[in-house]
Design an enzyme around this catalytic site. Sequence first.
Site, PDB file in Angstrom:
ATOM      1  N   ARG A 118       0.844  -1.200   0.000  1.00  0.00           N
ATOM      2  CA  ARG A 118       0.000   0.000   0.000  1.00  0.00           C
ATOM      3  C   ARG A 118       0.876   1.246   0.000  1.00  0.00           C
ATOM      4  O   ARG A 118       1.889   1.306   0.702  1.00  0.00           O
ATOM      5  CB  ARG A 118      -0.959  -0.045   1.195  1.00  0.00           C
ATOM      6  CG  ARG A 118      -1.880  -1.259   1.106  1.00  0.00           C
ATOM      7  CD  ARG A 118      -2.759  -1.454   2.294  1.00  0.00           C
ATOM      8  NE  ARG A 118      -3.891  -0.533   2.310  1.00  0.00           N
ATOM      9  CZ  ARG A 118      -4.961  -0.697   3.084  1.00  0.00           C
ATOM     10  NH1 ARG A 118      -5.040  -1.741   3.882  1.00  0.00           N
ATOM     11  NH2 ARG A 118      -5.931   0.168   3.061  1.00  0.00           N
ATOM     12  N   SER A 164      -5.133   8.804   0.265  1.00  0.00           N
ATOM     13  CA  SER A 164      -5.811   8.371   1.485  1.00  0.00           C
ATOM     14  C   SER A 164      -5.821   9.476   2.545  1.00  0.00           C
ATOM     15  O   SER A 164      -4.798  10.119   2.805  1.00  0.00           O
ATOM     16  CB  SER A 164      -5.117   7.136   2.056  1.00  0.00           C
ATOM     17  OG  SER A 164      -5.664   6.803   3.311  1.00  0.00           O
ATOM     18  N   SER A 165      -6.973   9.660   3.164  1.00  0.00           N
ATOM     19  CA  SER A 165      -7.094  10.634   4.257  1.00  0.00           C
ATOM     20  C   SER A 165      -6.267  10.236   5.463  1.00  0.00           C
ATOM     21  O   SER A 165      -6.046  11.045   6.369  1.00  0.00           O
ATOM     22  CB  SER A 165      -8.563  10.779   4.666  1.00  0.00           C
ATOM     23  OG  SER A 165      -9.058   9.555   5.193  1.00  0.00           O
ATOM     24  N   SER A 192     -12.669  11.241   0.900  1.00  0.00           N
ATOM     25  CA  SER A 192     -12.855  10.745   2.275  1.00  0.00           C
ATOM     26  C   SER A 192     -12.809  11.881   3.291  1.00  0.00           C
ATOM     27  O   SER A 192     -12.198  11.764   4.358  1.00  0.00           O
ATOM     28  CB  SER A 192     -11.798   9.684   2.612  1.00  0.00           C
ATOM     29  OG  SER A 192     -11.900   8.579   1.757  1.00  0.00           O
ATOM     30  N   ASP A 306     -15.180   1.335   1.362  1.00  0.00           N
ATOM     31  CA  ASP A 306     -15.326   0.067   2.071  1.00  0.00           C
ATOM     32  C   ASP A 306     -16.670  -0.603   1.838  1.00  0.00           C
ATOM     33  O   ASP A 306     -16.801  -1.829   2.008  1.00  0.00           O
ATOM     34  CB  ASP A 306     -15.111   0.267   3.574  1.00  0.00           C
ATOM     35  CG  ASP A 306     -13.650   0.462   3.933  1.00  0.00           C
ATOM     36  OD1 ASP A 306     -12.787   0.078   3.115  1.00  0.00           O
ATOM     37  OD2 ASP A 306     -13.362   0.997   5.012  1.00  0.00           O
ATOM     38  N   LYS A 333      -6.466  -2.518  -1.314  1.00  0.00           N
ATOM     39  CA  LYS A 333      -6.958  -3.021  -0.031  1.00  0.00           C
ATOM     40  C   LYS A 333      -6.319  -4.378   0.271  1.00  0.00           C
ATOM     41  O   LYS A 333      -5.265  -4.714  -0.259  1.00  0.00           O
ATOM     42  CB  LYS A 333      -8.487  -3.096  -0.059  1.00  0.00           C
ATOM     43  CG  LYS A 333      -9.171  -1.744  -0.237  1.00  0.00           C
ATOM     44  CD  LYS A 333      -8.983  -0.852   0.979  1.00  0.00           C
ATOM     45  CE  LYS A 333      -9.794   0.433   0.870  1.00  0.00           C
ATOM     46  NZ  LYS A 333      -9.690   1.257   2.102  1.00  0.00           N
ATOM     47  N   ARG A 337      -9.659  -5.292  -4.446  1.00  0.00           N
ATOM     48  CA  ARG A 337     -11.077  -5.445  -4.133  1.00  0.00           C
ATOM     49  C   ARG A 337     -11.979  -5.054  -5.294  1.00  0.00           C
ATOM     50  O   ARG A 337     -13.120  -5.517  -5.395  1.00  0.00           O
ATOM     51  CB  ARG A 337     -11.407  -4.629  -2.876  1.00  0.00           C
ATOM     52  CG  ARG A 337     -12.573  -5.160  -2.082  1.00  0.00           C
ATOM     53  CD  ARG A 337     -12.751  -4.364  -0.813  1.00  0.00           C
ATOM     54  NE  ARG A 337     -11.909  -4.852   0.272  1.00  0.00           N
ATOM     55  CZ  ARG A 337     -11.733  -4.192   1.419  1.00  0.00           C
ATOM     56  NH1 ARG A 337     -12.318  -3.021   1.607  1.00  0.00           N
ATOM     57  NH2 ARG A 337     -10.949  -4.700   2.352  1.00  0.00           N
ATOM     58  N   ARG A 380     -14.139  -8.073   3.719  1.00  0.00           N
ATOM     59  CA  ARG A 380     -15.277  -7.512   2.976  1.00  0.00           C
ATOM     60  C   ARG A 380     -15.784  -8.502   1.935  1.00  0.00           C
ATOM     61  O   ARG A 380     -16.989  -8.586   1.682  1.00  0.00           O
ATOM     62  CB  ARG A 380     -14.873  -6.208   2.296  1.00  0.00           C
ATOM     63  CG  ARG A 380     -14.283  -5.150   3.210  1.00  0.00           C
ATOM     64  CD  ARG A 380     -15.301  -4.505   4.097  1.00  0.00           C
ATOM     65  NE  ARG A 380     -14.666  -3.490   4.935  1.00  0.00           N
ATOM     66  CZ  ARG A 380     -15.230  -2.927   5.986  1.00  0.00           C
ATOM     67  NH1 ARG A 380     -16.457  -3.248   6.336  1.00  0.00           N
ATOM     68  NH2 ARG A 380     -14.593  -2.018   6.702  1.00  0.00           N
ATOM     69  N   LYS A 406     -10.389  -9.557  11.059  1.00  0.00           N
ATOM     70  CA  LYS A 406      -9.820  -8.226  10.853  1.00  0.00           C
ATOM     71  C   LYS A 406     -10.759  -7.131  11.329  1.00  0.00           C
ATOM     72  O   LYS A 406     -10.305  -6.099  11.837  1.00  0.00           O
ATOM     73  CB  LYS A 406      -9.482  -8.023   9.373  1.00  0.00           C
ATOM     74  CG  LYS A 406      -8.843  -6.674   9.058  1.00  0.00           C
ATOM     75  CD  LYS A 406      -8.387  -6.600   7.620  1.00  0.00           C
ATOM     76  CE  LYS A 406      -7.871  -5.211   7.275  1.00  0.00           C
ATOM     77  NZ  LYS A 406      -6.682  -4.824   8.041  1.00  0.00           N
TER      78      LYS A 406
END
Length: 423
Positions: A118, A164-165, A192, A306, A333, A337, A380, A406
């Site tokens: 990531r 990403s926030s 976000s 998400d 992710k 995803r 998820r 998780k």
Amino acid sequence: MDMTFFPAPLRGTVAAPASKSEAHRRMICASLTKGTTTLGGFMDSDDMAATARCLKALGAKIEQQDDALTITGQAKKITKLPVLDCGESGSTLRFFVPIALAMTKGGIFRMHGRLSQRPMDVYQDLFVPRGVRWRMGVGCDGAAELTVRGELEAGHYVLPGNVSSQFVSGLLFALPLLEEDSTLTVQPPVESAGYIRMTVEALQQSGIQLEEVAPFSWRIVGKQSYQAKDGQLSGDYSQAAVLLCADALGHQVTVTGLAKETTQGDRAVLAHLAALGAKVTEDASGVTVAADKLIGATLDMAGCPDIVPILALVCQLAEGESRLTGCGRLRLKECDRLAATVETLNLLGGNARAEGDTIVIQGVKALKGGVKLPNYNDHRMVMLGMIAASIAQEPVVASSVEALNKSWPEFVNVYQNLGGKAE
């Protein structure tokens, strides 16, 4: 571990588990105080355990009794570079890099699963020119390790808003600890935004003063002290979305513990379900969703990635075409995803495809099921498979069910208590 899930109606009432996003933030704020904080409604999970490990590595003391988490901040002094095991939690990793630079002049961050893949270049580009040493490596057990050494400097920080926030939140936690004042600006468009507001809210509840001089631009005074404040964690809309989407597909589940006024971006699930033709009811008994007929729609998912997999399942049973836009970050992710959602829907008997960062879904009347889904090792995706099985014509086998640890370790029990069939 594989489990087989069978078609069956889900009925009953479920309390939403505590918001992971809020819990991360409140736990961090509590650990940065010199007092003791108790957080009620806490639910343990792998991600929460990762944040707790990192807090202990930075000197906090943590105790749990039932659903109450008690945190004593700065309980011991750290004199050497700490080892912070982040598990597979992206939030934990990104929150703690600037915190460790501010508190202990760095740390060794251990990463498992896909976490090392990531992106972290936002921090690298920000901190290395300011003298921070940055090295990616591998530990003796094969786990990826990021070592950062140096001091977080006060100053002027500018971050892009389309990443990403979590990078923004990490700096917001750390900058008030520095000796001098700082500024932090997030360039539009800001994705976000709700999660950034959640961080600001947690900081303000802990006595930290932030002067927002323009939207998403703050002046942050240095030498501030975090103040201990007990609280009750809110219910998690990202987890509740799984059951609310199940409602839209014909089940009858009431979800309690969800706040109407919230900074959780995943509350958007209610508006998205309404856009698909469902009726959403919020009252004293909780939140319920019902739908006589679902109609395809175009939904912007940039602020709530998400909930894409479970909402895509609803879209698959809606009449006509649906388009879920702004899904690019899903590729980074626990699995890809975006690709996994498309693949899963098609394996179940749906009709989905990816067009860049958009998932395009042509509605079908029913899902056949009768398949074993791939092992994505993603909580998820397991939830998506379970709800799909409950409405499919034939059973569905889900792989790596332990991935639920998780975020919601008790979800299989919750599912079965509602009438879900599994073995």
